[in-house]
Structure formats: structure tokens, C-alpha cells
Design an enzyme around this catalytic site. Structure first.
Site, PDB file in Angstrom:
ATOM      1  N   THR A 228       3.613   2.935  26.358  1.00 43.49           N
ATOM      2  CA  THR A 228       4.999   1.988  26.409  1.00 43.49           C
ATOM      3  C   THR A 228       4.925   0.901  27.199  1.00 43.49           C
ATOM      4  O   THR A 228       4.366   0.541  28.176  1.00 43.49           O
ATOM      5  CB  THR A 228       5.982   3.028  26.838  1.00 43.49           C
ATOM      6  OG1 THR A 228       6.045   3.180  28.421  1.00 43.49           O
ATOM      7  CG2 THR A 228       5.785   4.500  26.358  1.00 43.49           C
ATOM      8  N   ASP A 229       5.900   0.061  26.895  1.00 42.42           N
ATOM      9  CA  ASP A 229       6.575  -1.110  27.619  1.00 42.42           C
ATOM     10  C   ASP A 229       7.435  -0.397  28.996  1.00 42.42           C
ATOM     11  O   ASP A 229       7.855   0.730  28.413  1.00 42.42           O
ATOM     12  CB  ASP A 229       7.523  -2.248  26.727  1.00 42.42           C
ATOM     13  CG  ASP A 229       7.504  -3.272  27.652  1.00 42.42           C
ATOM     14  OD1 ASP A 229       7.299  -3.328  28.764  1.00 42.42           O
ATOM     15  OD2 ASP A 229       7.841  -4.234  26.834  1.00 42.42           O
ATOM     16  N   TRP A 230       7.547  -0.856  29.901  1.00 45.45           N
ATOM     17  CA  TRP A 230       7.916  -0.334  30.911  1.00 45.45           C
ATOM     18  C   TRP A 230       9.639   0.241  30.833  1.00 45.45           C
ATOM     19  O   TRP A 230      10.211  -0.657  30.530  1.00 45.45           O
ATOM     20  CB  TRP A 230       7.681  -1.336  32.086  1.00 45.45           C
ATOM     21  CG  TRP A 230       6.901  -0.978  33.042  1.00 45.45           C
ATOM     22  CD1 TRP A 230       6.702  -0.624  34.446  1.00 45.45           C
ATOM     23  CD2 TRP A 230       5.467  -0.812  32.596  1.00 45.45           C
ATOM     24  NE1 TRP A 230       5.275  -0.726  34.839  1.00 45.45           N
ATOM     25  CE2 TRP A 230       4.394  -0.554  33.655  1.00 45.45           C
ATOM     26  CE3 TRP A 230       4.699  -0.971  31.331  1.00 45.45           C
ATOM     27  CZ2 TRP A 230       3.350  -0.533  33.700  1.00 45.45           C
ATOM     28  CZ3 TRP A 230       3.215  -0.922  31.372  1.00 45.45           C
ATOM     29  CH2 TRP A 230       2.577  -0.631  32.577  1.00 45.45           C
TER      30      TRP A 230
END
Length: 813
Positions: A228-230
Site C-alpha cells: 500500500t501507499d503509506w
């Protein structure tokens, strides 16, 4: 599965623990099984490994690393081999800093010039972006570390990026927004893909089975890890089912429990979790190999700095050269004007900020290149404040000069991750300076530094225009070498520069402000729109001048490719970027007039002729048919065009191509705007016909309670007085900080608070606030202050007690 023996020795709890980070940048370890933590770091144009407190906003400094030109810059080189070399240096530095996964390159399409992160992306064309990205990936991974291509997918705005729902039809999704990823994954073979924050047609991308399973895994055969993106995980179990192995950063075990509960309840089979664990273990063990025989923890700083300069030199674009004012001749007296000459703008902002190993200053380098400088004046305030005094002093200096070197551009607070630009203009104080200088001395060469397209109504006030984009730590010298003729400029634009923002195809539908953003312009982004709709532009896609001239001749097209000659008809050596465009001439299926399907960069000595061949690939004639749900070829005559830019076609031939006999996907009368290419005013009915369903309501429902995926901005409609007060306080703070010149701090409020969905409070705080505590906050927001406060405090006590218990158990172990 490759690691079934290890997986069989793991408990359910251990398997689940691997699916989320250990901290902000590291994965979880299980030492008794030989599973170590690996490190992920930002780094599309330079490694950003933070030595101290970690953040995703670029606030805290990182270990020094080479700051290469940004992707938007190197894209202008149109040189895949150069991209691969940059990737090799990035990979070497990642290995030296013991980074296992380098979070880049970013390859989202430049749908709109105002997207705040365009400096980090390659192009408005998927073929171009995919080819460049594949080069970067091969280079990075040649050192045994993993590249991570991002942000998958259709992440084309920064405002409300963590919750916006992107509404796009299937054909446009495939042809425009996924093709770059398809090429990058097929030709670069990245070990990791990063999912984007946004929703796609109603489902978060990392939970989207169509995107993650049907396309990425089944159709493209991707076997690597999806991260995932953060803070980009919404429903952890849904993400796991879709094949999202790794959630970052840590949630301190909270989402691990979600996975364990889902397996025990039968919501997901343990085999699904095992497959995800297997892929993550493969990433861990594969990227650890590079460190087994590597003792060296450094790299050749000077060599890498030289490579950064070479990359910048080949990526600089000469946009104007009236009266052959360039290159600057020796002995010419030059006035150096512009704040960017003393303090270069050489990189982007946010998660890609690099702490450079070396900084080159323009003013300190002038003498080295034989430029006879008569002095320097800043001419303008960097962040837009007007100063008549600065303009007057600059004009006084300009009067004494033969030529004015004017360094202008966009500042660091204008182009940044997390927010979009408000307009395409150069700051007004810089424009005033340009006009004043022109009245004083018309021999102006502007040196432009910015990472995205801008309007240039002042273009007639300068004789020369050199665009350095964001050219990295060595960009100052690279630009001086172009200005003085040591380097013959060879860059060409990888995006169109419109005359004005109102001419752009997504004008009026960018960005999505509330629930969703509609891609009504369909296939027609960038040059595809301007060319098809006959809209004049300032500089077309693929445009760039040289200090020499090139002639094209003798085109021959066959089923396998196209052959032609290029001759350097000037007096000095140079490089030319030849571009292959293909246009279907049947009219049965709406398409842009021309689409890029190949390119090559050719070095030619003065007077030299070379024969060039560009092969067709499987993407040259295809289109995505929404009736057959697959790629098809329309039987028709195709125009085969060779151009020096999208608007400068030098050679053309016609080729008949046999088709796949697929049924026509559309009834023309239902989408007249598409067949005309006039997509600025596509009706709701036309868009719904393309989508095959109704368009969702794009505005917030202000009557319902606020939930996890609503943003802090929506607190303006909250029932709770405290939430409304907090909204007005945040709004005031943003206004006040901008007013007093603290624009970067103001931007941080918008980026990390204003547009943050409530779930982000839990996902980005590393377990300090968990979802049950968030339930308490939402009760307060929705008008139940005391009940919410009691719930919040109760859950906080539980969290502290559980943390203490874990600590005691660990000590006992």
C-alpha cells in the site's frame, strides 16, 4: 509455493504479522525462522533513507544521496538507456544504504497540468512513460534490490487523494491509465507494485479485484508483492483478498488481528494468506541476497554526481532561440538575474526530497564556463512577494549587459506532494520583472526551473528559453554547458504546453472536490486531445530545438515496422529524437488522430545520414474492445507518421492492417463528442453510455453522520460543535500561515490534516490511535461529545494496558 516449508512452521499470528510493517519503513521480522526485516525507502530520483525520526512528508533529513533529475526531467531525454543508467546508480546507492525496496518510479499519467505531483511522473503518454519506467526498473534491480512501480492506478490528483473516487470507463482505463504499468511490468519486471490511495469506480485500488486480480495477476502475470501507499489501507481483509501483501506503515498489530479473525471465522481461507506470505518471503529473501557478499557501504560520490549531470544535460529542452541568441559567445557581457540563479530549484517536494551529496551553484560556476558576468541581482522574492526595489536594481544591472540570463520558475511550495496547483501561471512578481527587463534590454535568455507545464503569455518578451525542469544536484552546470554550447541540447517535451489552462481537456473536471472525479474526456488527454480537436498549443508534445538541424527522408513501412533516414544538415554534431505515431483512418471506432507507438534517439555528426528502423510491437494497432473485453485490432488503413514532434510530422506512409473481426463496441449516435474529439463538454448521458452505468453522485451527502472515509474538511458539516470549531481553526491557520509567508507549513496542514480521511488518523500514527479510539472521535464529531470522549478514553486505557502486557510477555520470553 516456494517457501511452503517455512510457512508450515509458522503460526497464524506470525503469518498475519508479516502483512503489516514493523515500523514506518521496515517490514516485520520473525528471527527464529530466519525472516529478517527489510527496509523500504522513497527514492524515485534519489534515496531518501531517514536516519532519525521517520515521516512520509519530507520533513526530517535523510542520509546524503545523489539527487538525480526528477522523472519529469529525464522523460525529456526520450532515452530509455539513460533511464536505465540512472536506475543503475539509484540501485547501487540503495544497496550501499541497505535499502531493499526503492519506492519508484512513479508513472501516473499527466492527465492535468495542475496535478501537484507531476514533477515525479514521466509523461502524458502511456507508451513513453512505460518504456522509460521499464528502463529505470531494470537499472535499479540490476543491483539486487527491488524497484516499486507506483501508484497503481489512476492517481492523477493530490487533493483528497486518500478518498477520492476516480470514475473512468474501461477502455480509457486500459488504453491510457494502465498501459504504462503494463509495459513497465512486462519489460522491467519489478518485484513490487505500490497501490494508490484513491478509489477506482467505487472501490479502493488495493481492494479492487478487477484491478489487482483480473488485470495485474491473471492478465499480466505479476507474481511480486503489492504494497500500500503509506496509510493507504482501508479494509485490511478486503485488501488481502485482492492480493495486497504488505500494508505500510505499522498499525502496531491492529490489522493483524483483523486478518486472524477473518481466517478463524472463515471469511478468508488460510491458503489466501499463505500465498501472500509466500510472495512477501520471496521479496525478503531475494533482496537480502545482495548483502550476503557485499561489504561495501559506500558509493563513488563524484562518479554519481557526474552521472547526475550527464542525465540533466541530455534532458534539458531548448524551447526558443530567436536571432540565434544561443549559444552565448565568449566575451559577451552577461547580467545574471533571478533568485533561482543563487538558490537553484532542482528537485520536488514531499516524500521525494533528497539530501544531496553535492550542491552546485550557478553563480560560483560562471567563470568556469567563460561567461563574463557583470553582476547578479535576485530581481524577485522567491515566494511571490512583490518588490519594486528588486526590479529596479535588476533593470539597472541589465542596462549594462549584452545579454540577460534570467533564472525563473516555480518555488518549492507551489509544486508539492499532497496538494495541486491553483493555476498554471508563473508568479506575478516574476512576470512583472520579465516585462520590466524587456523594456530595458530585450536580449533576454530565460532559464526555467519547474516540474510541470506553465502558461507563458510573456514568451515574446524573451529571445531564448532553456527549460531545465528539475535537473538535480548537478543541474546548474548542465544548464551552463547548454547555454555556452559545450552541449548541444537534445531534450524534447514529454508533455504539451497549452496556451492557457482553459484550453486543457480536463478543465472544469479537475480536481474532484468532494466524492468523485469524472474522467469525461476519456482517451483524449494531452496531445491526443489538442491534435484531434485542433486546439492550438504553445509547445506540442515531443517539441525541442537544437543548435543544429535535421532532415527526414525515404520512409518505408511494412508489417513489422518503419524505416527512414535522418540527416544532420547543420554544422555541429547533435542528437535527434524521432517519434513514430500511428493513426487509424477508418472512423468506425473513436480514436485520437495519432498516438505515439515508438521513438528513438539518434546521434549524428554534422552532415551524417543514418538509416533508422522502429519496429511495431503488440501495442502499435490495438484498442480495447468493451464488448469482447479484450484487446482487438480494427481492420483498416493506418497512417504511419514519423515526426520531430506530435505537431511536426516529417514523413508519412499508409499501411493496411488486418483486423481481429471484433464487433464494433459503440453506436456513434450515442457519443458524438467522442467521435468529434470535442470532449470539453461531454454530457452526463454520453459519459454514462461509455461507463455502461449511472454516474455516482459526486457531492457529499451532508445529512449523514461522518465516517472513517470522510475527510477532516467535511467537519464543516459536522453535528458536533467541537468538530466545526476545529475545521474553522484549521482553515484560519492555513490562511494565516500563507499570509505571513509560511507557505510550506500551510501546505502541510492541507496535505496531512485537511484532506486526510479519519481512518488516516489510525493508519498513520503507528498504533498511537487505533480504530476503536477513532470510533470515539467520530462520536464526538457527530454530536455525541461526552459519549464519544468516554469511549475514546476507555479504548485508550485498553490500548495502554495491552501494550504493557505485550511488553511483559516479551521480557518474559
Amino acid at each position: 509455493m516456494k517457501y511452503l516449508q517455512i510457512i508450515n512452521r509458522m503460526t497464524l499470528e506470525e503469518k498475519a504479522s508479516l502483512m503489516s510493517g514493523k515500523d514506518f519503513w521496515q517490514t516485520q521480522d520473525i528471527e527464529h525462522l530466519g525472516i529478517h526485516s527489510i527496509f523500504l525507502a522513497d527514492g524515485p530520483h534519489g534515496i531518501r533513507k531517514q536516519a532519525a525520526a521517520a515521516d512520509h512528508l519530507g520533513l526530517n533529513p535523510s542520509i546524503p544521496a545523489t539527487c538525480f533529475p526528477t522523472a519529469a526531467t529525464v522523460a525529456n531525454s526520450w532515452n530509455v538507456e539513460l533511464g536505465e543508467k540512472v536506475g543503475q546508480y539509484l540501485g547501487e546507492e540503495a544497496a550501499a544504504q541497505k535499502v531493499n525496496v526503492l519506492l519508484g518510479p512513479g508513472i501516473n499519467m499527466k492527465r492535468d497540468p495542475l496535478c501537484g505531483r507531476n514533477f515525479e511522473y514521466f509523461s502524458e503518454d502511456p507508451y513513453h512513460a512505460g518504456k522509460m519506467a521499464a528502463g529505470y526498473i531494470r537499472g535499479i534491480q540490476s543491483h539486487g534490490v527491488s524497484a516499486c512501480v507506483k501508484h497503481f492506478a489512476v492517481n492523477n490528483q493530490e487533493e483528497r487523494r486518500m478518498s477520492i473516487d476516480t470514475i473512468v470507463d474501461e477502455r480509457t482505463l486500459r488504453e491510457i491509465y494502465l498501459t504504462a504499468f503494463e509495459i513497465a511490468i512486462a519489460e522491467g519486471e519489478p518485484m513490487t507494485v505500490m497501490s494508490s490511495y484513491n478509489q477506482l469506480n467505487g472501490t479502493y485500488t488495493n481492494e479492487n479485484l478487477h484491478l489487482m486480480q483480473e488485470i495485474l495477476r491473471e492478465e499480466w502475470g505479476f507474481e511480486g508483492v503489492v504494497v500500500t501507499d503509506w496509510g493507504g489501507s482501508n479494509d485490511r481483509v478486503a485488501g488481502l483478498i485482492a492480493g495486497n501483501e504488505l500494508e505500510m506503515p505499522t498499525t502496531a498489530g491492529e490489522t493483524n488481528e483483523d486478518i486472524i479473525t477473518a481466517v478463524k471465522s472463515g471469511q478468508i481461507k488460510e491458503e489466501v494468506l499463505d500465498r501472500c506470505v509466500d510472495r512477501l518471503l520471496d521479496l525478503i529473501f531475494t533482496t537480502e541476497e545482495v548483502y550476503k557478499n557485499r561489504n561495501e557501504k559506500s558509493f563513488n560520490v563524484e562518479k554519481h554526481h557526474e552521472a547526475a549531470q550527464q542525465a540533466a544535460e541530455e534532458s534539458i529542452v531548448l524551447l526558443k532561440n530567436e536571432d540565434r541568441i544561443l549559444p552565448i559567445k565568449k566575451g559577451v557581457k552577461a547580467a545574471i538575474i533571478g533568485d533561482f540563479a543563487s538558490e537553484a530549484r532542482y528537485q520536488g517536494a514531499g516524500s521525494s526530497i533528497v539530501n544531496p551529496t553535492v550542491r552546485v551553484n550557478t553563480l560560483d560556476s560562471l567563470e568556469q564556463f567563460g561567461i563574463d558576468s557583470i553582476g547578479y541581482e535576485p530581481g524577485f522574492e522567491r515566494y511571490g512577494k512583490k518588490s519594486r526595489k528588486k526590479i529596479d536594481k535588476a533593470c539597472a544591472l541589465a542596462k549594462k549587459a549584452d545579454v540577460v540570463l534570467l533564472y525563473i520558475g516555480l518555488d518549492e511550495a507551489t509544486e508539492a506532494e499532497g496538494l495541486d496547483r491553483s493555476n498554471m501561471k508563473l508568479p506575478e512578481n516574476q512576470i512583472e520583472l520579465i516585462h520590466a527587463l524587456h523594456e530595458t534590454n530585450p536580449n533576454i535568455v530565460a532559464v526555467l526551473s519547474c516540474g510541470s507545464a506553465i502558461e507563458m503569455p510573456w514568451i515574446d518578451k524573451v529571445k531564448g528559453l532553456v527549460h531545465g525542469y528539475l535537473s538535480g544536484q548537478a543541474g546548474a552546470k548542465a544548464i551552463l554547458r547548454v547555454l555556452t554550447g559545450e552541449i548541444n541540447p537534445s531534450g524534447k517535451l514529454a508533455e504539451t504546453y497549452p496556451l492557457r489552462y482553459e484550453d486543457t481537456p480536463a478543465f472544469g473536471s479537475f480536481p474532484g472536490k468532494e466524492v468523485s472525479v469524472e474522467y469525461r474526456e476519456s482517451l483524449f488527454i494531452g496531445y491526443r486531445y489538442y491534435d484531434t480537436a485542433n486546439v492550438n498549443v504553445l509547445f506540442p508534445f515531443g517539441y525541442g530545438l537544437s543548435y543544429t538541424t535535421f532532415e527526414y527522408s525515404n520512409i518505408q513501412a511494412d508489417r513489422d515496422g518503419v524505416t527512414f533516414n535522418i540527416t544532420n544538415t547543420g554544422t555541429i554534431a547533435g542528437m535527434e529524437i524521432a517519434q513514430l505515431y500511428v493513426g487509424c483512418r477508418s472512423g468506425n471506432i473513436f480514436r485520437p488522430n495519432k498516438e505515439l507507438k515508438g521513438f528513438t534517439k539518434v546521434f549524428l555528426l554534422a552532415g551524417e545520414t543514418k538509416t533508422v528502423r522502429i519496429l511495431f510491437d503488440d501495442k502499435a494497432f490495438r484498442y480495447f474492445n468493451v464488448k469482447t473485453n479484450r484487446w482487438e485490432i480494427e481492420q483498416a488503413d493506418y497512417a504511419i507518421m514519423i515526426g520531430a514532434s506530435s505537431a511536426d510530422i516529417r514523413l508519412e506512409s499508409t499501411l493496411f492492417v488486418e483486423g481481429t473481426d471484433a464487433p464494433l463496441p459503440y453506436d456513434k449516435e450515442n457519443i458524438p463528442s467522442m467521435y468529434a474529439g470535442k470532449v470539453r463538454d461531454v454530457t452526463k448521458e454520453e459519459f454514462e453510455y461509455l461507463l455502461g452505468r449511472q454516474v455516482p453522485v459526486p457531492t457529499w451527502d451532508r445529512t449523514r453522520p461522518l465516517g472513517y472515509n470522510d475527510t477532516i474538511a467535511q467537519c464543516q458539516y459536522a453535528k458536533g460543535w467541537l468538530a466545526r470549531f476545529a475545521f474553522h481553526l484549521i482553515t484560519f491557520a492555513y490562511w494565516f500561515l500563507r499570509k505571513i509567508g509560511k507557505r510550506s507549513t500551510a501546505n502541510l496542514i492541507m496535505m496531512s490534516v485537511y484532506h486526510m480521511p479519519f481512518r488516516g488518523i489510525a493508519r498513520m500514527t503507528g498504533g498511537i490511535v487505533n480504530m476503536p479510539m477513532l470510533d470515539g472521535l467520530l462520536l464526538m464529531v457527530n454530536g455525541n461529545f461526552f459519549k464519544g470522549m468516554a469511549h475514546f478514553l476507555k479504548e485508550r486505557k485498553k490500548l495502554i494496558k495491552a501494550a504493557k502486557l505485550r511488553s511483559l510477555n516479551n521480557e518474559g520470553a
